[in-house]
Design a protein around this motif. Structure first.
Motif, PDB file in Angstrom:
ATOM      1  N   GLY A  37       0.780  -1.300  -0.018  1.00 17.09           N
ATOM      2  CA  GLY A  37       0.063   0.057   0.002  1.00 17.09           C
ATOM      3  C   GLY A  37       0.649   1.312   0.009  1.00 17.09           C
ATOM      4  O   GLY A  37       0.837   2.473  -0.706  1.00 17.09           O
ATOM      5  N   LEU A  38       2.026   1.127   0.904  1.00 14.73           N
ATOM      6  CA  LEU A  38       2.718   2.444   0.760  1.00 14.73           C
ATOM      7  C   LEU A  38       3.412   2.683  -0.438  1.00 14.73           C
ATOM      8  O   LEU A  38       3.626   3.769  -0.982  1.00 14.73           O
ATOM      9  CB  LEU A  38       3.773   2.095   2.034  1.00 14.73           C
ATOM     10  CG  LEU A  38       4.505   3.368   2.266  1.00 14.73           C
ATOM     11  CD1 LEU A  38       4.061   4.755   2.782  1.00 14.73           C
ATOM     12  CD2 LEU A  38       5.530   3.270   3.430  1.00 14.73           C
ATOM     13  N   ARG A  39       3.905   1.514  -1.042  1.00 16.79           N
ATOM     14  CA  ARG A  39       4.622   1.600  -2.369  1.00 16.79           C
ATOM     15  C   ARG A  39       3.642   2.323  -3.363  1.00 16.79           C
ATOM     16  O   ARG A  39       4.191   3.350  -3.963  1.00 16.79           O
ATOM     17  CB  ARG A  39       5.314   0.332  -3.034  1.00 16.79           C
ATOM     18  CG  ARG A  39       6.389   0.070  -2.172  1.00 16.79           C
ATOM     19  CD  ARG A  39       6.879  -1.342  -2.658  1.00 16.79           C
ATOM     20  NE  ARG A  39       6.132  -2.304  -3.031  1.00 16.79           N
ATOM     21  CZ  ARG A  39       5.917  -3.429  -2.188  1.00 16.79           C
ATOM     22  NH1 ARG A  39       6.850  -3.559  -1.254  1.00 16.79           N
ATOM     23  NH2 ARG A  39       5.114  -4.365  -2.560  1.00 16.79           N
ATOM     24  N   LYS A  40       2.416   1.746  -3.587  1.00 19.06           N
ATOM     25  CA  LYS A  40       1.510   2.432  -4.427  1.00 19.06           C
ATOM     26  C   LYS A  40       1.191   4.080  -4.043  1.00 19.06           C
ATOM     27  O   LYS A  40       1.020   4.666  -5.002  1.00 19.06           O
ATOM     28  CB  LYS A  40       0.516   1.826  -4.298  1.00 19.06           C
ATOM     29  CG  LYS A  40       0.431   0.227  -5.036  1.00 19.06           C
ATOM     30  CD  LYS A  40      -0.927  -0.577  -5.483  1.00 19.06           C
ATOM     31  CE  LYS A  40      -0.455  -1.773  -6.075  1.00 19.06           C
ATOM     32  NZ  LYS A  40      -1.665  -2.691  -6.344  1.00 19.06           N
ATOM     33  N   MET A  41       0.922   4.059  -2.774  1.00 20.47           N
ATOM     34  CA  MET A  41       0.434   5.553  -2.433  1.00 20.47           C
ATOM     35  C   MET A  41       1.777   6.138  -2.842  1.00 20.47           C
ATOM     36  O   MET A  41       1.496   7.753  -3.176  1.00 20.47           O
ATOM     37  CB  MET A  41       0.172   5.637  -0.990  1.00 20.47           C
ATOM     38  CG  MET A  41      -1.092   4.805  -0.550  1.00 20.47           C
ATOM     39  SD  MET A  41      -1.397   4.493   1.184  1.00 20.47           S
ATOM     40  CE  MET A  41      -1.676   6.455   1.564  1.00 20.47           C
ATOM     41  N   LEU A  63       1.230   2.216   8.632  1.00 18.91           N
ATOM     42  CA  LEU A  63       0.993   2.765   7.167  1.00 18.91           C
ATOM     43  C   LEU A  63       0.382   4.170   7.504  1.00 18.91           C
ATOM     44  O   LEU A  63       0.751   4.891   6.629  1.00 18.91           O
ATOM     45  CB  LEU A  63       0.006   2.011   6.322  1.00 18.91           C
ATOM     46  CG  LEU A  63      -0.345   2.425   5.014  1.00 18.91           C
ATOM     47  CD1 LEU A  63       0.927   2.629   4.143  1.00 18.91           C
ATOM     48  CD2 LEU A  63      -1.515   1.387   4.416  1.00 18.91           C
ATOM     49  N   LEU A  64      -0.453   4.289   8.395  1.00 18.92           N
ATOM     50  CA  LEU A  64      -1.068   5.650   8.337  1.00 18.92           C
ATOM     51  C   LEU A  64       0.060   6.737   8.702  1.00 18.92           C
ATOM     52  O   LEU A  64       0.292   7.771   8.240  1.00 18.92           O
ATOM     53  CB  LEU A  64      -2.256   5.600   9.383  1.00 18.92           C
ATOM     54  CG  LEU A  64      -2.621   7.055   9.908  1.00 18.92           C
ATOM     55  CD1 LEU A  64      -3.417   7.870   8.879  1.00 18.92           C
ATOM     56  CD2 LEU A  64      -3.627   6.768  11.273  1.00 18.92           C
ATOM     57  N   GLY A  71       3.618  13.257   3.966  1.00 19.47           N
ATOM     58  CA  GLY A  71       2.813  14.207   3.401  1.00 19.47           C
ATOM     59  C   GLY A  71       1.991  14.044   2.094  1.00 19.47           C
ATOM     60  O   GLY A  71       1.908  14.908   1.428  1.00 19.47           O
ATOM     61  N   LEU A  72       1.359  12.698   2.281  1.00 19.57           N
ATOM     62  CA  LEU A  72       0.768  12.089   1.082  1.00 19.57           C
ATOM     63  C   LEU A  72      -0.648  12.809   1.249  1.00 19.57           C
ATOM     64  O   LEU A  72      -1.227  12.900   0.042  1.00 19.57           O
ATOM     65  CB  LEU A  72       0.612  10.561   1.210  1.00 19.57           C
ATOM     66  CG  LEU A  72       2.034   9.859   0.989  1.00 19.57           C
ATOM     67  CD1 LEU A  72       1.625   8.486   1.137  1.00 19.57           C
ATOM     68  CD2 LEU A  72       2.746  10.125   0.071  1.00 19.57           C
ATOM     69  N   LYS A 178       7.226  28.718  13.438  1.00 18.87           N
ATOM     70  CA  LYS A 178       5.950  28.424  12.608  1.00 18.87           C
ATOM     71  C   LYS A 178       6.582  27.872  11.195  1.00 18.87           C
ATOM     72  O   LYS A 178       6.015  27.061  10.557  1.00 18.87           O
ATOM     73  CB  LYS A 178       5.180  29.870  12.061  1.00 18.87           C
ATOM     74  CG  LYS A 178       4.397  30.274  13.201  1.00 18.87           C
ATOM     75  CD  LYS A 178       3.823  31.715  12.822  1.00 18.87           C
ATOM     76  CE  LYS A 178       2.847  32.222  13.638  1.00 18.87           C
ATOM     77  NZ  LYS A 178       2.145  33.112  13.400  1.00 18.87           N
ATOM     78  N   GLN A 179       8.125  28.122  11.171  1.00 19.31           N
ATOM     79  CA  GLN A 179       8.522  27.607   9.908  1.00 19.31           C
ATOM     80  C   GLN A 179       9.045  26.167  10.253  1.00 19.31           C
ATOM     81  O   GLN A 179       8.617  25.400   9.054  1.00 19.31           O
ATOM     82  CB  GLN A 179       9.995  28.496   9.555  1.00 19.31           C
ATOM     83  CG  GLN A 179       9.723  29.792   8.571  1.00 19.31           C
ATOM     84  CD  GLN A 179       9.641  29.811   7.465  1.00 19.31           C
ATOM     85  OE1 GLN A 179      10.264  29.225   6.513  1.00 19.31           O
ATOM     86  NE2 GLN A 179       8.362  30.128   6.879  1.00 19.31           N
ATOM     87  N   ILE A 180       9.498  25.830  11.291  1.00 24.56           N
ATOM     88  CA  ILE A 180       9.721  24.376  11.608  1.00 24.56           C
ATOM     89  C   ILE A 180       8.211  23.528  11.408  1.00 24.56           C
ATOM     90  O   ILE A 180       8.603  22.674  10.795  1.00 24.56           O
ATOM     91  CB  ILE A 180      10.105  24.340  13.060  1.00 24.56           C
ATOM     92  CG1 ILE A 180      11.526  25.035  13.086  1.00 24.56           C
ATOM     93  CG2 ILE A 180      10.231  22.895  13.323  1.00 24.56           C
ATOM     94  CD1 ILE A 180      12.073  25.059  14.564  1.00 24.56           C
ATOM     95  N   HIS A 181       7.409  23.956  11.992  1.00 23.38           N
ATOM     96  CA  HIS A 181       6.030  23.321  11.901  1.00 23.38           C
ATOM     97  C   HIS A 181       5.647  23.249  10.333  1.00 23.38           C
ATOM     98  O   HIS A 181       5.065  22.220   9.972  1.00 23.38           O
ATOM     99  CB  HIS A 181       4.921  23.995  12.654  1.00 23.38           C
ATOM    100  CG  HIS A 181       3.540  23.367  12.497  1.00 23.38           C
ATOM    101  ND1 HIS A 181       3.201  22.361  13.113  1.00 23.38           N
ATOM    102  CD2 HIS A 181       2.554  23.772  11.778  1.00 23.38           C
ATOM    103  CE1 HIS A 181       1.936  21.783  12.735  1.00 23.38           C
ATOM    104  NE2 HIS A 181       1.416  22.738  11.943  1.00 23.38           N
ATOM    105  N   THR A 182       5.619  24.435   9.550  1.00 25.48           N
ATOM    106  CA  THR A 182       5.077  24.344   8.161  1.00 25.48           C
ATOM    107  C   THR A 182       5.944  23.324   7.328  1.00 25.48           C
ATOM    108  O   THR A 182       5.510  22.804   6.347  1.00 25.48           O
ATOM    109  CB  THR A 182       5.113  25.836   7.702  1.00 25.48           C
ATOM    110  OG1 THR A 182       4.411  26.533   8.302  1.00 25.48           O
ATOM    111  CG2 THR A 182       4.888  26.033   6.407  1.00 25.48           C
ATOM    112  N   LYS A 183       7.128  23.281   7.461  1.00 23.89           N
ATOM    113  CA  LYS A 183       8.083  22.463   6.779  1.00 23.89           C
ATOM    114  C   LYS A 183       8.252  20.791   7.177  1.00 23.89           C
ATOM    115  O   LYS A 183       9.021  20.039   6.815  1.00 23.89           O
ATOM    116  CB  LYS A 183       9.397  22.942   6.945  1.00 23.89           C
ATOM    117  CG  LYS A 183       9.502  24.326   5.940  1.00 23.89           C
ATOM    118  CD  LYS A 183      11.109  25.018   6.106  1.00 23.89           C
ATOM    119  CE  LYS A 183      11.250  26.008   5.404  1.00 23.89           C
ATOM    120  NZ  LYS A 183      11.409  25.737   3.857  1.00 23.89           N
ATOM    121  N   SER A 184       7.266  20.588   8.244  1.00 23.68           N
ATOM    122  CA  SER A 184       7.395  19.264   9.039  1.00 23.68           C
ATOM    123  C   SER A 184       6.425  18.310   8.534  1.00 23.68           C
ATOM    124  O   SER A 184       5.406  18.762   7.861  1.00 23.68           O
ATOM    125  CB  SER A 184       7.462  19.535  10.492  1.00 23.68           C
ATOM    126  OG  SER A 184       5.772  19.648  10.925  1.00 23.68           O
TER     127      SER A 184
END
Length: 386
Positions: A37-41, A63-64, A71-72, A178-184
């Protein structure tokens, strides 16, 4: 077309769900375990994943988690014959959209799928909004000092490491958080901000951990604290040096055990929170004076990012001022003004005890009170009101 992936190790379940979903007009693919599932996602974009919790090789919760980390954006509906309240809560805490028992009720499942698709579309819109917010919260500057900060943010953001941001008031510590959170990998979840200096000492524990109804005189109903609100996302503890020792002890426990207990409560509540803290104080000095716990300091300071005062990055002032001129023009729905070269040079000579926040305030004052083209005389007159 909406794309759905069914991840389940039981062939008959996958076939039955596929028939139902294709009849409803959805494009459907299958995976027999979490690894497939992860490969396909990772190769294709899926709106929804119908995912069994109990599978060989990689279970649904893992998997979740990996999907969220990558970041899928896929919305998960967890399906299991081993359903329980604990499993449901854990799945939703980790970002699952919904949780249904096996065999699923058809109407309940289709409603959940439609809601998950709506949530995916909403999340897509939120991603676009975050891109705009990222631009608003962008760290501006080309100085060596600010380049070091940007580099640290890029390296630490994708990790789960706790970060302590230090620096004087107005230097941009909140912006770094905020930058750390936005890029995480947690960017799709909530960033909860807490100003520890603005909350009275007797209320800080209730604010952070919540309270039960009747736990104290004014507790007329149950309150969910900031740590619970931030579960799955990030909590930003600003001015952590002003937190009481009693609250520090509870924060330390939350970091050690990933559990909190509401004020007046006995039940332990699991939380999954990344902590970013900030302070304008010298915490090592505070430790020596008995105002801050040394063990909490070491828990918080896995990574330390120091934001320099504006006086140490004066070469960034023209870039910052130009950005503020543009931002203020957009706020006022007007054409941006310009500061003359000699006016800009004069700004670079000022002491800037209030740092970037002070610069922003002065630029706004110059836009309001200065001429169509802001001159050196305008700057001297209005920047002198610091």
């Amino acid at each position: 077309m909406v794309k759905i992936i069914i991840v389940d190790d039981e062939d008959n379940i996958r076939v039955a769900l596929r028939d139902i979903l294709e009849y409803e007009g959805y494009e459907v693919e299958e995976a027999k375990d979490g690894e497939e599932g992860l490969r396909k996602m990772k190769k294709g974009e899926y709106h929804v994943a119908l995912c069994d919790l109990q599978m060989p090789k990689m279970g649904g919760l893992e998997l979740l988690k990996k999907s969220v980390e990558a970041g899928l954006g896929t919305q998960f509906i967890m399906i299991t014959a081993y359903g329980s309240t604990d499993n449901a809560m854990e799945a939703t805490r980790q970002g699952a959209h919904d949780f249904v028992s096996k065999p699923p009720d058809l109407n309940r499942l289709l409603i959940s799928v439609r809601n998950a698709i709506a949530a995916y579309n909403k999340e897509y819109e939120a991603v676009e909004l975050r891109k705009r917010i990222y631009k608003i919260n962008e760290m501006v500057g080309d100085s060596e000092a600010i380049r070091r900060v940007k580099e640290s943010v890029e390296r630490v953001a994708p990790t789960e490491a706790r970060v302590l941001v230090t620096g004087p008031n107005g230097s941009g510590k909140e912006l770094v958080a905020k930058q750390i959170h936005t890029k995480s990998p947690r960017a799709h979840m909530t960033l909860v901000e807490v100003n520890c200096a603005a909350i009275p000492g007797e209320l800080i524990e209730s604010e952070l951990f919540g309270h039960e109804k009747g736990s104290f005189t004014s507790a007329i109903k149950q309150r969910i604290g900031k740590f619970e609100q931030a579960s799955g996302g990030t909590i930003f503890l600003d001015e952590i040096g002003d937190m009481s020792l009693s609250a520090q002890a509870k924060v330390l426990r939350a970091l050690q055990e990933n559990k909190i207990t509401r004020v007046g409560g006995e039940k332990e509540i699991k939380v999954n929170v990344r902590v970013i803290a900030a302070t304008n104080k010298d915490l090592r000095k505070e430790i020596q004076e008995g105002n801050f716990r040394e063990d909490l300091f070491h828990r918080l300071s896995v990574i330390v990012i120091h934001v320099p005062p504006l006086a140490e990055r004066r070469e960034d002032i023209p870039l910052l001022a130009s950005k503020f001129l543009q931002d203020i023009a957009e706020e006022y729905n007007s054409s941006p003004k310009q500061i003359s070269p000699d006016g800009m040079a004069y700004l670079q000579t000022l002491p800037w005890t209030g740092n970037v926040r002070e610069l922003r305030n002065i630029v706004e004052r110059l836009v309001i009170l200065g001429g169509p083209n802001i001159s050196l005389e305008d700057v001297k007159m209005h920047a002198g009101q610091m």
